[in-house]
Design a protein around this motif. Sequence first.
Motif, short mmCIF file in Angstrom:
data_model
loop_
_atom_site.label_atom_id
_atom_site.label_comp_id
_atom_site.label_asym_id
_atom_site.label_seq_id
_atom_site.Cartn_x
_atom_site.Cartn_y
_atom_site.Cartn_z
N ASN A 40 76.28 -18.99 23.75
CA ASN A 40 76.71 -18.09 22.68
C ASN A 40 76.94 -16.66 23.14
OD1 ASN A 40 74.59 -20.22 21.43
ND2 ASN A 40 76.23 -19.83 19.97
N LEU A 41 76.94 -16.44 24.46
CA LEU A 41 77.21 -15.11 25.03
C LEU A 41 76.29 -14.04 24.43
CD1 LEU A 41 81.12 -15.25 25.10
CD2 LEU A 41 79.54 -15.73 26.97
N LEU A 42 75.01 -14.38 24.26
CA LEU A 42 73.98 -13.47 23.74
C LEU A 42 74.20 -13.07 22.27
CD1 LEU A 42 73.28 -11.02 26.73
CD2 LEU A 42 71.77 -12.81 25.86
N CYS A 51 76.28 -4.81 18.20
CA CYS A 51 76.04 -4.72 19.64
C CYS A 51 76.94 -5.70 20.41
CB CYS A 51 74.57 -5.00 19.96
SG CYS A 51 73.43 -3.75 19.32
N THR A 52 77.18 -6.87 19.83
CA THR A 52 78.08 -7.83 20.46
C THR A 52 79.48 -7.24 20.60
OG1 THR A 52 76.85 -9.74 19.65
CG2 THR A 52 79.16 -10.09 20.22
N ILE A 53 79.95 -6.58 19.56
CA ILE A 53 81.28 -5.98 19.60
C ILE A 53 81.35 -4.92 20.69
CG2 ILE A 53 82.89 -4.52 18.30
CD1 ILE A 53 82.04 -6.09 15.78
N ARG A 54 80.33 -4.11 20.80
CA ARG A 54 80.30 -3.10 21.86
C ARG A 54 80.23 -3.76 23.24
NH1 ARG A 54 80.70 -1.26 25.72
NH2 ARG A 54 79.67 0.49 26.77
N LEU A 55 79.44 -4.82 23.36
CA LEU A 55 79.32 -5.54 24.62
C LEU A 55 80.67 -6.12 25.04
CD1 LEU A 55 77.15 -6.53 26.70
CD2 LEU A 55 76.99 -8.61 25.33
N TRP A 56 81.42 -6.63 24.07
CA TRP A 56 82.71 -7.25 24.38
C TRP A 56 83.77 -6.23 24.78
CZ3 TRP A 56 84.10 -12.20 21.16
CH2 TRP A 56 83.08 -13.14 21.35
N ILE A 87 67.10 4.71 10.88
CA ILE A 87 66.93 3.30 10.51
C ILE A 87 68.30 2.65 10.34
CG2 ILE A 87 66.06 1.75 8.73
CD1 ILE A 87 63.88 3.81 8.18
N ILE A 88 68.45 1.48 10.95
CA ILE A 88 69.64 0.66 10.79
C ILE A 88 69.26 -0.50 9.90
CG2 ILE A 88 71.39 -0.70 12.02
CD1 ILE A 88 70.69 0.95 14.50
N PRO A 89 70.11 -0.91 8.97
CA PRO A 89 69.74 -2.01 8.08
C PRO A 89 69.32 -3.25 8.85
CG PRO A 89 71.76 -0.96 7.34
CD PRO A 89 71.42 -0.36 8.66
N LEU A 90 68.39 -4.02 8.26
CA LEU A 90 67.85 -5.19 8.94
C LEU A 90 68.94 -6.17 9.31
CD1 LEU A 90 65.34 -6.65 9.89
CD2 LEU A 90 65.15 -7.69 7.65
N VAL A 91 69.83 -6.47 8.36
CA VAL A 91 71.01 -7.25 8.70
C VAL A 91 72.00 -6.28 9.32
CG1 VAL A 91 72.89 -8.63 7.81
CG2 VAL A 91 70.61 -8.88 6.86
N ALA A 92 72.32 -6.52 10.58
CA ALA A 92 73.06 -5.53 11.35
C ALA A 92 74.37 -5.16 10.69
CB ALA A 92 73.35 -6.11 12.74
N ARG A 93 74.62 -3.88 10.56
CA ARG A 93 75.90 -3.44 10.04
C ARG A 93 76.97 -3.80 11.05
NH1 ARG A 93 74.84 -1.17 5.55
NH2 ARG A 93 77.03 -0.89 5.10
N ILE A 94 78.09 -4.26 10.57
CA ILE A 94 79.11 -4.79 11.45
C ILE A 94 79.86 -3.68 12.17
CG2 ILE A 94 81.27 -6.09 11.46
CD1 ILE A 94 80.11 -7.81 9.29
#
Length: 505
Positions: A412-414, A422-427, A160-167
């Motif tokens: 907003n680039l998704l 996930c955005t950080i990994r995508l970038w 389980i990953i916290p509902l508010v995405a961990r940064i």
Amino acid sequence: MAAENSKQFWKRSAKLPGSIQPVYGAQHPPLDPRLTKNFIKERSKVNAVPLKNKKASSFHEFARNTSDAWDIGDDEEEDFSSPSFQTLNSKVALATAAQVLENHSKLRVKPERSQSTTSDVPASYKVIKSSSDAQLSRNSSDTCLRSPLHKQQSLPLRPIIPLVARISDQNASGAPPMTVREKTRLEKFRQLLSSHNTDLDELRKCSWPGVPREVRPVTWRLLSGYLPANTERRKLTLQRKREEYFGFIEQYYDSRNEEHHQDTYRQIHIDIPRTNPLIPLFQQPLVQEIFERILFIWAIRHPASGYVQGINDLVTPFFVVFLSEYVEEDVENFDVTNLSQDMLRSIEADSFWCMSKLLDGIQDNYTFAQPGIQKKVKALEELVSRIDEQVHNHFRRYEVEYLQFAFRWMNNLLMRELPLRCTIRLWDTYQSEPEGFSHFHLYVCAAFLIKWRKEILDEEDFQGLLMLLQNLPTIHWGNEEIGLLLAEAYRLKYMFADAPNHYRR
């Protein structure tokens, strides 16, 4: 008569006091559309307000049916080992199982491979909720009592990953030790970065499948073109660029109160609190002041576009990555007042310059009438019509325009469709790919859309399709899902990028 119609309008459009509503400009976690659909069906039985047809008769009908989606609590901390669950006799168990099957068939809920009940989740993966998670689950116990059977279907099989995405990275906090392969990759990065002249082509090749958290800040500076490849020049370059940025602050920031800049500053000031509103880090006054300065200076230095809503989101990945250089623990709840003034100045200046480098490549997305976005949405429509004609025709049948959902994907680039981790990994990949933000992003959006083809084809009305496309269930996504998405995007690019006629009719 007019007074009566006005009264009915406000009665129909009223929101529940205290309910959290999605706000334009706010990055909120995507919702599971199946939960939303089940919840709406339950409420519709109570309200007994039948629609004339499946298609929403007005925007207010659509808004009324979606306004309570945030009332759904989460039950990541339900304890199914408590005595109340252990004392069920066989008759109760059989009756419960029968009702699960009945609800399953009625609601046409298709279980996914990645979902199961909490009993399948190992105890070692129990995650303590962050403080920002608490406000979404304040009423979770009441909601669980109302519909425990429906909610069990949304629990993930994976940790389980916290509902508010961990940064931080999914694997960076509370995860098993690094594998041999991960250690080898990290050592490869360190060798590249410490060499006298870093081989940027090799660095891009290594960064495409993801950058280790430990070396991500310096890697992003290099891939952005902000930091020189020569190690001897880096220190002086950083010092010069940071001083240049704060020179802009001294020269221009006071002009925010002048009449011709007031509209720009007012809009920035409104949008900043809406940036990641559920993550405590971004609600700290000091962080919001940093964001205001970054966005205002960028806006007045780029008068062709100025500030446009959505640019505020693009600062956050850089800010988080450069903050992680000084913070070992997860930064979601980190108090930035614990950092020195020099550290904060370095993070602010680096975030400004790297964001500026990104926007230089996609500035036509934000000029008058946003022609860059218009072209990209049209290209996405043509591409999807070639790679999945069934999905394309499904949208046409129910009169769903690509601009209604894909405008935000391009603007907003998704970032509002994916958790921040996930955005950080995508970038990582976008900065490794030639014209990643301006060109490769199109194929990522196409792959992202087709990823949900089964759910899209299951929806048979305009309202359901828009609800799905605006609240895609990605909250539990991590590096694995982003890796698969990027692989499919690369395949599409390989097939279509050098043969543009393939996606034109």
